[in-house]
Design an enzyme around this catalytic site. Structure first.
Site, PDB file in Angstrom:
ATOM      1  CG  ASN A  70      -1.933   1.087   1.232  1.00  0.00           C
ATOM      2  OD1 ASN A  70      -1.579   2.254   1.233  1.00  0.00           O
ATOM      3  ND2 ASN A  70      -3.197   0.724   1.237  1.00  0.00           N
ATOM      4  CE1 TYR A 156      10.309 -16.423   1.155  1.00  0.00           C
ATOM      5  CE2 TYR A 156      11.845 -18.188   0.604  1.00  0.00           C
ATOM      6  CZ  TYR A 156      11.378 -17.228   1.495  1.00  0.00           C
ATOM      7  OH  TYR A 156      12.011 -17.064   2.705  1.00  0.00           O
ATOM      8  CB  ALA A 157      13.796 -19.066  -5.004  1.00  0.00           C
ATOM      9  CB  ALA A 158      12.568 -15.013  -8.273  1.00  0.00           C
ATOM     10  CB  SER A 159      11.002 -12.307  -3.955  1.00  0.00           C
ATOM     11  OG  SER A 159      10.902 -13.253  -2.903  1.00  0.00           O
TER      12      SER A 159
END
Length: 249
Positions: A70, A156-159
């Site tokens: 947000n 998740y791994a990429a982030s």
């Protein structure tokens, strides 16, 4: 909880912690408070925030409900920090972990994880950096998955891998102000976030871990506080492995 840090280690310093009510975030908050820091705690769970503030005694504790996706919440957080007079340390622990194979992953699944774990962190650091005091620090929460990959957790791994690269880039950009930027990369830590992972392959994971056990949130929290402390004053661009040696498997 017994703190390994001096009661005055962070005296006169202000620390912002996002994801403050999570298992690791809560213990990190307690360590910083026990070490004399003033806290700004941000989390999506307002009730849990208030309960944590009560437990910490409320003195020198500011709480804000904060949705990482947000923009208004982010700008409110940045304004709050500015009104307080800036911040010395950022500990960015907010994040999500969802198990979905890529073939079953919707666009919304991909965007949600990247937005919460990576994009919102970049946006918050960008917007709050003018209020970050010289000789301060940023501690990012990555994951072993960000370096090794993780089956059915590719978003998740990429982030988390992106957070490591971002942190090292910030270490270059902020180094001339003596602001240090480091990341902790936990392995399998015994929290609600990893319950399904442990249930699905706990024995195999233990056999691949030299210390033959899963980590405790306390062990990650202590490492995060260390990286913000004067004891780590010449450490930047570092990725601290907290996984009992699992990264070697």
């Amino acid at each position: 909880m017994t703190s390994v840090f001096s009661p005055t280690a962070f005296a006169g310093q202000r620390v912002l912690i996002t994801g403050a009510t999570g298992g690791i975030g809560t213990l990190t908050s307690k360590h910083f408070k026990a070490a004399g820091a003033e806290l700004v705690l941000a989390d999506l769970n307002g009730e849990a925030l208030e309960a944590l503030a009560e437990e910490l005694g409320r003195t020198d504790v500011t709480t804000l409900e904060f949705d990482a996706t947000n923009n208004s919440d982010r700008m409110n957080l940045v304004e709050t920090i500015a009104n307080l007079g800036g911040v010395n340390h950022l500990v960015l622990a907010a994040g999500i972990y969802e198990e979905i194979a890529l073939a079953e992953m919707s666009d919304d699944d991909i965007v949600r994880t990247l937005q919460i774990n990576l994009v919102s962190t970049m946006q918050l650091v960008r917007d709050i950096e003018p209020q970050l005091q010289n000789n301060g620090s940023i501690v990012l929460f990555s994951s072993m998955a960000g370096e090794r990959g993780s089956r059915n957790h590719s978003q998740y791994a990429a982030s988390k891998g992106g957070l490591v690269s971002f942190g090292r880039s910030m270490a270059w950009e902020l180094g001339e102000r003596q602001i240090r930027v480091n990341a902790v990369t936990p392995g399998i830590i015994a929290t609600s976030m990893t319950e399904s992972l442990v249930a699905g392959g706990g024995d195999a994971l233990l056999k691949s871990t030299p210390l033959q056990r899963f980590g405790e949130p306390e062990e990650v929290a202590s490492a995060a506080v260390f990286l913000a402390s004067e004891a780590a004053s010449f450490i930047t661009g570092m990725v601290m492995q907290i996984n009992g040696g699992l990264h070697m498997a």
